[in-house]
Design a protein around this motif. Structure first.
Motif, PDB file in Angstrom:
ATOM      1  N   GLN A 139      42.641  45.116  49.795  1.00 29.10           N
ATOM      2  CA  GLN A 139      42.104  44.950  48.447  1.00 29.10           C
ATOM      3  C   GLN A 139      40.603  44.665  48.589  1.00 29.10           C
ATOM      4  OE1 GLN A 139      44.306  45.397  45.900  1.00 29.10           O
ATOM      5  NE2 GLN A 139      45.904  45.599  47.450  1.00 29.10           N
ATOM      6  N   LYS A 140      39.789  45.304  47.762  1.00 30.45           N
ATOM      7  CA  LYS A 140      38.337  45.093  47.806  1.00 30.45           C
ATOM      8  C   LYS A 140      37.877  44.572  46.459  1.00 30.45           C
ATOM      9  CE  LYS A 140      33.913  47.407  48.417  1.00 30.45           C
ATOM     10  NZ  LYS A 140      33.231  48.708  48.536  1.00 30.45           N
ATOM     11  N   LYS A 141      37.053  43.544  46.496  1.00 29.39           N
ATOM     12  CA  LYS A 141      36.528  42.955  45.260  1.00 29.39           C
ATOM     13  C   LYS A 141      35.065  42.601  45.452  1.00 29.39           C
ATOM     14  CE  LYS A 141      37.226  39.450  41.810  1.00 29.39           C
ATOM     15  NZ  LYS A 141      38.154  39.434  40.734  1.00 29.39           N
ATOM     16  N   THR A 142      34.255  42.872  44.441  1.00 29.65           N
ATOM     17  CA  THR A 142      32.858  42.454  44.429  1.00 29.65           C
ATOM     18  C   THR A 142      32.794  41.096  43.758  1.00 29.65           C
ATOM     19  OG1 THR A 142      32.151  44.752  44.278  1.00 29.65           O
ATOM     20  CG2 THR A 142      30.535  43.067  43.658  1.00 29.65           C
ATOM     21  N   VAL A 143      32.102  40.156  44.409  1.00 32.10           N
ATOM     22  CA  VAL A 143      32.072  38.773  43.937  1.00 32.10           C
ATOM     23  C   VAL A 143      30.630  38.275  43.896  1.00 32.10           C
ATOM     24  CG1 VAL A 143      32.759  36.415  44.524  1.00 32.10           C
ATOM     25  CG2 VAL A 143      34.321  38.285  44.941  1.00 32.10           C
ATOM     26  N   ASN A 144      30.297  37.576  42.820  1.00 29.81           N
ATOM     27  CA  ASN A 144      29.039  36.834  42.776  1.00 29.81           C
ATOM     28  C   ASN A 144      29.314  35.460  43.368  1.00 29.81           C
ATOM     29  OD1 ASN A 144      27.436  38.808  41.498  1.00 29.81           O
ATOM     30  ND2 ASN A 144      28.288  38.249  39.529  1.00 29.81           N
ATOM     31  N   TYR A 145      28.823  35.239  44.570  1.00 29.44           N
ATOM     32  CA  TYR A 145      29.079  33.982  45.272  1.00 29.44           C
ATOM     33  C   TYR A 145      27.842  33.091  45.165  1.00 29.44           C
ATOM     34  CZ  TYR A 145      29.764  30.596  48.939  1.00 29.44           C
ATOM     35  OH  TYR A 145      29.879  29.416  49.628  1.00 29.44           O
ATOM     36  N   THR A 146      28.034  31.899  44.611  1.00 30.50           N
ATOM     37  CA  THR A 146      26.922  30.973  44.420  1.00 30.50           C
ATOM     38  C   THR A 146      27.060  29.783  45.350  1.00 30.50           C
ATOM     39  OG1 THR A 146      26.747  31.625  42.107  1.00 30.50           O
ATOM     40  CG2 THR A 146      25.668  29.571  42.736  1.00 30.50           C
ATOM     41  N   THR A 179      47.800  38.508  41.984  1.00 29.31           N
ATOM     42  CA  THR A 179      47.870  38.560  40.522  1.00 29.31           C
ATOM     43  C   THR A 179      46.560  38.097  39.906  1.00 29.31           C
ATOM     44  OG1 THR A 179      50.251  38.181  40.617  1.00 29.31           O
ATOM     45  CG2 THR A 179      49.168  37.807  38.492  1.00 29.31           C
ATOM     46  N   ALA A 180      45.987  37.020  40.448  1.00 28.24           N
ATOM     47  CA  ALA A 180      44.695  36.540  39.943  1.00 28.24           C
ATOM     48  C   ALA A 180      43.602  37.584  40.156  1.00 28.24           C
ATOM     49  CB  ALA A 180      44.321  35.222  40.618  1.00 28.24           C
ATOM     50  N   LEU A 181      43.636  38.281  41.291  1.00 29.26           N
ATOM     51  CA  LEU A 181      42.662  39.350  41.535  1.00 29.26           C
ATOM     52  C   LEU A 181      42.807  40.451  40.494  1.00 29.26           C
ATOM     53  CD1 LEU A 181      42.881  39.748  45.434  1.00 29.26           C
ATOM     54  CD2 LEU A 181      41.001  38.738  44.145  1.00 29.26           C
ATOM     55  N   LEU A 182      44.047  40.846  40.207  1.00 25.54           N
ATOM     56  CA  LEU A 182      44.264  41.893  39.215  1.00 25.54           C
ATOM     57  C   LEU A 182      43.803  41.470  37.829  1.00 25.54           C
ATOM     58  CD1 LEU A 182      47.765  43.404  40.083  1.00 25.54           C
ATOM     59  CD2 LEU A 182      45.523  44.394  40.476  1.00 25.54           C
ATOM     60  N   VAL A 183      44.155  40.255  37.446  1.00 26.00           N
ATOM     61  CA  VAL A 183      43.810  39.768  36.111  1.00 26.00           C
ATOM     62  C   VAL A 183      42.302  39.620  35.942  1.00 26.00           C
ATOM     63  CG1 VAL A 183      44.031  37.793  34.544  1.00 26.00           C
ATOM     64  CG2 VAL A 183      46.038  38.652  35.739  1.00 26.00           C
ATOM     65  N   SER A 184      41.630  39.171  37.010  1.00 27.05           N
ATOM     66  CA  SER A 184      40.185  38.935  36.903  1.00 27.05           C
ATOM     67  C   SER A 184      39.379  40.229  36.965  1.00 27.05           C
ATOM     68  CB  SER A 184      39.708  37.958  37.987  1.00 27.05           C
ATOM     69  OG  SER A 184      39.918  38.511  39.267  1.00 27.05           O
ATOM     70  N   GLY A 185      40.004  41.318  37.378  1.00 31.51           N
ATOM     71  CA  GLY A 185      39.351  42.630  37.317  1.00 31.51           C
ATOM     72  C   GLY A 185      38.533  42.988  38.541  1.00 31.51           C
ATOM     73  N   ASN A 186      37.979  44.161  38.532  1.00 29.66           N
ATOM     74  CA  ASN A 186      37.153  44.828  39.549  1.00 29.66           C
ATOM     75  C   ASN A 186      37.690  44.738  40.968  1.00 29.66           C
ATOM     76  OD1 ASN A 186      35.999  42.560  40.901  1.00 29.66           O
ATOM     77  ND2 ASN A 186      33.982  42.840  40.019  1.00 29.66           N
ATOM     78  N   THR A 187      39.015  44.674  41.119  1.00 27.64           N
ATOM     79  CA  THR A 187      39.643  44.723  42.437  1.00 27.64           C
ATOM     80  C   THR A 187      40.203  46.122  42.638  1.00 27.64           C
ATOM     81  OG1 THR A 187      40.247  42.400  42.290  1.00 27.64           O
ATOM     82  CG2 THR A 187      41.406  43.703  43.917  1.00 27.64           C
ATOM     83  N   ARG A 218      34.830  27.761  48.449  1.00 25.89           N
ATOM     84  CA  ARG A 218      34.089  28.262  47.285  1.00 25.89           C
ATOM     85  C   ARG A 218      34.279  29.768  47.122  1.00 25.89           C
ATOM     86  NH1 ARG A 218      30.899  24.277  45.267  1.00 25.89           N
ATOM     87  NH2 ARG A 218      30.206  22.700  46.759  1.00 25.89           N
ATOM     88  N   LEU A 219      34.353  30.485  48.259  1.00 24.08           N
ATOM     89  CA  LEU A 219      34.563  31.938  48.196  1.00 24.08           C
ATOM     90  C   LEU A 219      35.923  32.240  47.573  1.00 24.08           C
ATOM     91  CD1 LEU A 219      33.721  34.833  48.872  1.00 24.08           C
ATOM     92  CD2 LEU A 219      34.803  34.518  51.093  1.00 24.08           C
ATOM     93  N   LEU A 220      36.958  31.526  47.992  1.00 25.64           N
ATOM     94  CA  LEU A 220      38.294  31.760  47.431  1.00 25.64           C
ATOM     95  C   LEU A 220      38.313  31.458  45.934  1.00 25.64           C
ATOM     96  CD1 LEU A 220      41.194  32.592  47.912  1.00 25.64           C
ATOM     97  CD2 LEU A 220      41.713  30.227  48.515  1.00 25.64           C
ATOM     98  N   ILE A 221      37.675  30.386  45.533  1.00 24.71           N
ATOM     99  CA  ILE A 221      37.588  30.067  44.096  1.00 24.71           C
ATOM    100  C   ILE A 221      36.854  31.167  43.358  1.00 24.71           C
ATOM    101  CG2 ILE A 221      36.563  28.489  42.426  1.00 24.71           C
ATOM    102  CD1 ILE A 221      37.248  26.200  44.424  1.00 24.71           C
ATOM    103  N   ALA A 222      35.732  31.645  43.912  1.00 26.14           N
ATOM    104  CA  ALA A 222      34.957  32.719  43.273  1.00 26.14           C
ATOM    105  C   ALA A 222      35.788  33.993  43.151  1.00 26.14           C
ATOM    106  CB  ALA A 222      33.684  32.989  44.062  1.00 26.14           C
ATOM    107  N   LEU A 223      36.590  34.289  44.163  1.00 29.65           N
ATOM    108  CA  LEU A 223      37.447  35.485  44.131  1.00 29.65           C
ATOM    109  C   LEU A 223      38.456  35.388  42.994  1.00 29.65           C
ATOM    110  CD1 LEU A 223      38.360  36.074  47.872  1.00 29.65           C
ATOM    111  CD2 LEU A 223      37.367  37.762  46.324  1.00 29.65           C
ATOM    112  N   LEU A 224      39.036  34.230  42.807  1.00 24.24           N
ATOM    113  CA  LEU A 224      40.130  34.092  41.858  1.00 24.24           C
ATOM    114  C   LEU A 224      39.666  33.895  40.426  1.00 24.24           C
ATOM    115  CD1 LEU A 224      42.598  31.911  43.937  1.00 24.24           C
ATOM    116  CD2 LEU A 224      42.460  34.390  43.741  1.00 24.24           C
ATOM    117  N   GLU A 225      38.419  33.476  40.237  1.00 22.65           N
ATOM    118  CA  GLU A 225      37.999  33.217  38.860  1.00 22.65           C
ATOM    119  C   GLU A 225      36.940  34.192  38.367  1.00 22.65           C
ATOM    120  OE1 GLU A 225      36.543  29.230  38.696  1.00 22.65           O
ATOM    121  OE2 GLU A 225      34.603  29.749  39.534  1.00 22.65           O
ATOM    122  N   SER A 226      36.470  35.083  39.210  1.00 22.14           N
ATOM    123  CA  SER A 226      35.419  36.012  38.725  1.00 22.14           C
ATOM    124  C   SER A 226      36.008  37.230  38.073  1.00 22.14           C
ATOM    125  CB  SER A 226      34.528  36.418  39.885  1.00 22.14           C
ATOM    126  OG  SER A 226      35.249  37.104  40.883  1.00 22.14           O
TER     127      SER A 226
END
Length: 196
Positions: free
Chosen positions: A36-43, A146-154, A188-196
């Protein structure tokens, strides 16, 4: 609020069989055995403690009971469990983390099945949603997927991710290297993945 909705939906969907949504997944677990590939804004907080540093990351996730062996570069192994690979997006060139990943570099972290996602207790990250109480397994992967799917761009990848693909010229930076640890928190990366 968005994060709470995503986790509530993920937990709800996790309690049902998702085999109908999974395509060619292993054991009827959605997304299992598929990159699975996802683009994430990591702060991340700047090293000097002033302001925030946002990096656009390309993140690849792979969860399986089997080792992944298809079309890998020499010296790369993907063991059973959860593997996370990050690279900096070409759109992100000014942050410290992006600078470290420029020039076809990547960071890879692996979690064995049964291991807690809270494997680095030194990282001080608030865990309001008890993400890090999860251990790697089919149940936690269903929640993550499921969180990746719901949050989109995966996007499901039909081939081996470029950083580890045979014929591609990438080099790996150890995830616990000091320069990476200063700019990247896996929690923080895991949180960003699941909520972005």
């Amino acid at each position: 609020m968005k994060k709470i909705i995503i986790f509530a939906l993920a937990a709800l969907l996790c309690s049902f069989s998702l085999a109908g949504c999974s395509g060619d997944s292993e054991d009827g677990v959605p997304g299992k055995g598929v990159w699975q590939k996802k683009t994430v804004n990591y702060t991340a907080r700047n090293a000097d403690g002033t302001g925030d540093d946002t990096t656009i990351l390309e993140v690849y996730l792979y969860y399986s009971d089997e080792a992944y062996t298809q079309n890998l570069r020499s010296g790369v192994t993907i063991d059973p469990g959860l593997t996370v690979i990050i690279t900096a997006s070409s759109d992100s060139k000014t942050t410290q983390l992006a600078q470290q990943l420029i020039g076809n570099k990547y960071v890879m972290k692996h979690y064995e099945k049964g291991v807690s996602l809270n494997d680095d207790t030194a990282e001080d990250v608030e865990d309001k949603d008890s993400i890090f109480k999860m251990t790697v397994g089919d149940g936690s992967w269903r929640v993550i997927y499921t969180a990746l799917l719901v949050s989109g761009n995966t996007v499901a990848q039909t081939e081996t991710p470029e950083p580890i693909r045979k014929g591609k010229d990438y080099s790996q930076i150890a995830y616990d290297a000091e320069e990476i640890k200063n700019n990247l928190s896996w929690k923080r990366l895991l949180i960003a993945l699941l909520e972005s």
